[in-house]
Design a protein around this motif. Structure first.
Motif, PDB file in Angstrom:
ATOM      1  N   GLN A 225      -0.041  59.903  57.313  1.00  0.00           N
ATOM      2  CA  GLN A 225       0.189  58.576  56.726  1.00  0.00           C
ATOM      3  C   GLN A 225      -0.207  57.461  57.679  1.00  0.00           C
ATOM      4  O   GLN A 225      -0.769  56.445  57.293  1.00  0.00           O
ATOM      5  N   GLU A 226       0.087  57.680  58.955  1.00  0.00           N
ATOM      6  CA  GLU A 226      -0.251  56.648  59.944  1.00  0.00           C
ATOM      7  C   GLU A 226      -1.748  56.592  60.208  1.00  0.00           C
ATOM      8  O   GLU A 226      -2.303  55.557  60.537  1.00  0.00           O
ATOM      9  N   THR A 229      -5.700  55.230  57.435  1.00  0.00           N
ATOM     10  CA  THR A 229      -5.695  53.813  57.084  1.00  0.00           C
ATOM     11  C   THR A 229      -7.114  53.298  57.168  1.00  0.00           C
ATOM     12  O   THR A 229      -7.951  53.874  57.857  1.00  0.00           O
ATOM     13  N   LYS A 230      -7.351  52.233  56.451  1.00  0.00           N
ATOM     14  CA  LYS A 230      -8.665  51.604  56.446  1.00  0.00           C
ATOM     15  C   LYS A 230      -9.131  51.325  57.874  1.00  0.00           C
ATOM     16  O   LYS A 230     -10.266  51.609  58.244  1.00  0.00           O
ATOM     17  N   GLU A 231      -8.197  50.767  58.686  1.00  0.00           N
ATOM     18  CA  GLU A 231      -8.571  50.328  60.030  1.00  0.00           C
ATOM     19  C   GLU A 231      -9.008  51.502  60.901  1.00  0.00           C
ATOM     20  O   GLU A 231     -10.053  51.480  61.528  1.00  0.00           O
TER      21      GLU A 231
END
Lengths: 263, 333
Positions: A225-226, A229-231
């Motif tokens: 989940q962490e 991410t897009k980033e």
């Protein structure tokens, strides 16, 4: 019992530095996956951890002892590595191949002990290869062949399994089959698994921890989940990814992605 | 694995029976007409004044033992080299080890003509070792990945180079005839005195090979796989090379550089039992010995009292069979 600490590790091939002062920790009983673009150093890192490659600086500590200090065969009783490519000689049966997983336990001219034989049978059962045990490895399908090599690693009877892109060259169903097998080994027997994967969705679905690398450096580390991410994906792969939580499941998936515009 | 083991034991039995038969035939039948009873008498109640006893004891028996040694040594060293270099073409002939041993033998005959037998044999070991070192240095110094093909190219080059130098030295020192006589004689002039050295050395070499079989096969799966299973790869390579040099040196000292046997026998065994060296190496020793004893016997029978070199017999009968097996492909189920 399988806690790995990697500290400031630098690895070079001849004069080119591939890994630059990398530090992270691998927890026992978990599935840890390295992701990153081609040439980012995943394979090199995996080989260094399995001591197939010497490290230039830093330390890799397993259970409080540097892996360089382990006698070769003792280390082979702690961790098994499945390299990306292995040669399959002609006319070797699955059970013969798997029997070589017992190599670290054999001495002298020694033939297989009852314990060796039991582990071999178990490893073949665990990988669902019982009906193929007497068949020749080079005549099996890609997925079965990969399972045979995993069985050899299982026969090695180690707490830690390290796999370098275990799903390469396999079709979707066979990829899943291999990963489910690894998940079972992790959940039912608490084996620590470290692997490199290309497929982000597989990594997100099966890992406890994901570790993103680029150019020999660590970008980020965390739960799926962490990490999904897009980033982070932009930073790691230079892609613009659309991330969703898989319907009715707990893990994120990458739905679609575009290449990032280069500035 | 059970089927494989049964197959292995079956092949071992067939090989042993075949070898015993071939040995008996070779000792009993020959250019001189000697009855079976006389053969038995020569073995169990030897009478040095009997000419026939002399022939059996001092010519035929040492000869078949020598043939056996050559066959087993070259086949096993071929099997070891093929696995360690992961190169199906590797054998002591193609990699230049035979030529190296023959080169040093020329040197010893040219410059140290009064050397005792063990001295000549030591020169052969030195020569095989020299070739091995040369090939190792040339093929690893530059790039690493071109290894398989390059190894053969370098081996061929080393062979041609060393054989040429050998010829030049032999001509200059006028020992060409001695060397030719040595080689053409082949197994025929083996004496007990020579065997006294060669038998234990072969024994050591073959035991070493059987001991190394497991490690050598593991290496043929790939260096990373071998390392991952806790193998000390450089040590295994080194030990294998020493065994190969020993076995090659022995063979060249007996019959000169024989090619193709080391390539052919292990491949035949792999077709029969699969690539596992734990099975391939003992079978190669047994069948290599059998093939050379038979070929040597055939060479004597073909055109008596003249002898046809056994290398030619092996080539004429063995190679078509080998090609047939290669074409058939894959070990039988």
């Amino acid at each position: 019992m399988g806690n790995f600490t990697i500290e400031n590790v630098t690895v070079s091939y001849e004069k080119t530095e591939i890994i630059h002062q990398l530090s992270f920790e691998i927890n026992k009983g978990k599935i840890t996956t390295l992701i990153g673009p081609n040439g980012c150093g995943k394979s090199t890192m995996i080989k260094a951890i399995a001591r197939l490659l010497p490290i230039k600086a830093g330390t890799i500590v397993l259970d409080g002892q540097k892996i360089q200090q382990y006698p070769t065969k003792e280390l082979a009783k702690e961790l098994a590595i499945l390299p990306q490519s292995s040669t399959t000689p002609e006319g070797i049966s699955v059970s013969e191949l798997v029997s070589y997983g017992r190599f670290p336990y054999q001495k002298g001219f020694g033939s297989l002990t009852a314990e060796d034989k039991a582990k071999i049978t178990w490893a073949i059962e665990e990988t669902n290869l019982t009906e193929f045990a007497e068949q020749e490895v080079d005549k099996l399908s890609g997925g079965q062949k990969q399972r045979a090599f995993i069985a050899m690693a299982l026969a090695q009877d180690t707490d830690i399994l390290i796999l370098d892109e275990p799903t390469t060259y396999l079709d979707m169903a066979h990829q899943l089959e291999i990963l489910l097998l690894l998940q079972k080994l992790n959940q039912e027997e608490g084996r620590t698994i470290l692997m490199a994967l290309h497929d982000l969705n597989h990594a997100a679905r099966f890992s406890d921890t994901m570790l993103a690398m680029k150019s020999g450096q660590l970008i980020a580390l965390g739960s799926p989940q962490e990490m999904m991410t897009k980033e982070i994906l932009a930073q790691t792969f230079e892609i613009d990814a659309e991330i969703l939580l898989a319907p009715n499941k707990e893990y994120p998936i990458c739905l679609s992605y575009e290449l990032l515009e280069k500035e | 694995m059970k089927n494989k083991q049964k197959r292995f034991i079956f092949l071992l039995l067939v090989g042993f029976v075949g070898l015993l038969t071939a040995l008996t035939l070779s000792v009993v039948i020959g250019a001189a007409d000697i009855s079976f009873q006389t053969v038995i008498a020569a073995i169990f109640s030897y009478d040095a004044t009997e000419n026939t006893h002399q022939i059996i004891r001092n010519i035929r028996i040492p000869r078949v033992i020598g043939a056996c040694i050559v066959g087993a040594s070259l086949s096993v060293s071929g099997a070891l080299m093929q696995s360690v270099t992961q190169n199906p073409l590797a054998d002591s002939g193609l990699l230049g080890l035979n030529a190296g041993a023959a080169f040093m033998m020329t040197i010893s005959m040219s410059f140290f003509p009064s050397l005792p037998y063990i001295g000549i044999v030591s020169f052969c070991f030195l020569g095989a070792g020299l070739s091995a070192l040369l090939i190792y240095l040339i093929s690893t110094f530059n790039q690493k990945n071109a290894f398989p093909l390059k190894l053969i190219l370098v081996g061929s080059a080393v062979t041609v180079f060393l054989s040429s130098v050998s010829q030049i030295i032999a001509l200059m020192k006028n020992v060409g005839q001695d060397i030719a006589f040595w080689y053409v004689g082949g197994t025929a002039n083996i004496t007990w005195l020579q065997l006294k050295w060669l038998m234990p050395m072969t024994g050591v070499g073959l035991l070493g090979a059987i001991y190394l079989a497991r490690s050598v096969f593991l290496l043929s799966l790939g260096e990373e796989t071998a390392k991952g299973l806790g193998q000390n790869v450089p040590l295994v390579r080194m030990a294998t090379m020493i065994v190969v040099i020993l076995l090659t040196g022995i063979s060249v000292a007996i019959v000169g550089p024989i090619s193709f046997l080391g390539l052919m026998v292990p491949h035949m065994m792999r077709k029969l039992i699969g690539a596992d060296d734990r099975l391939v190496i003992p079978l190669s020793a047994l069948y290599g010995g059998l093939i050379v004893v038979l070929a040597d016997f055939g060479g004597r029978m073909l055109n008596p009292p003249f002898e046809t070199p056994f290398g030619a017999i092996i080539a004429v009968i063995g190679i078509p069979f080998f090609l047939y097996l290669t074409r058939k492909g894959g070990a039988a189920k």
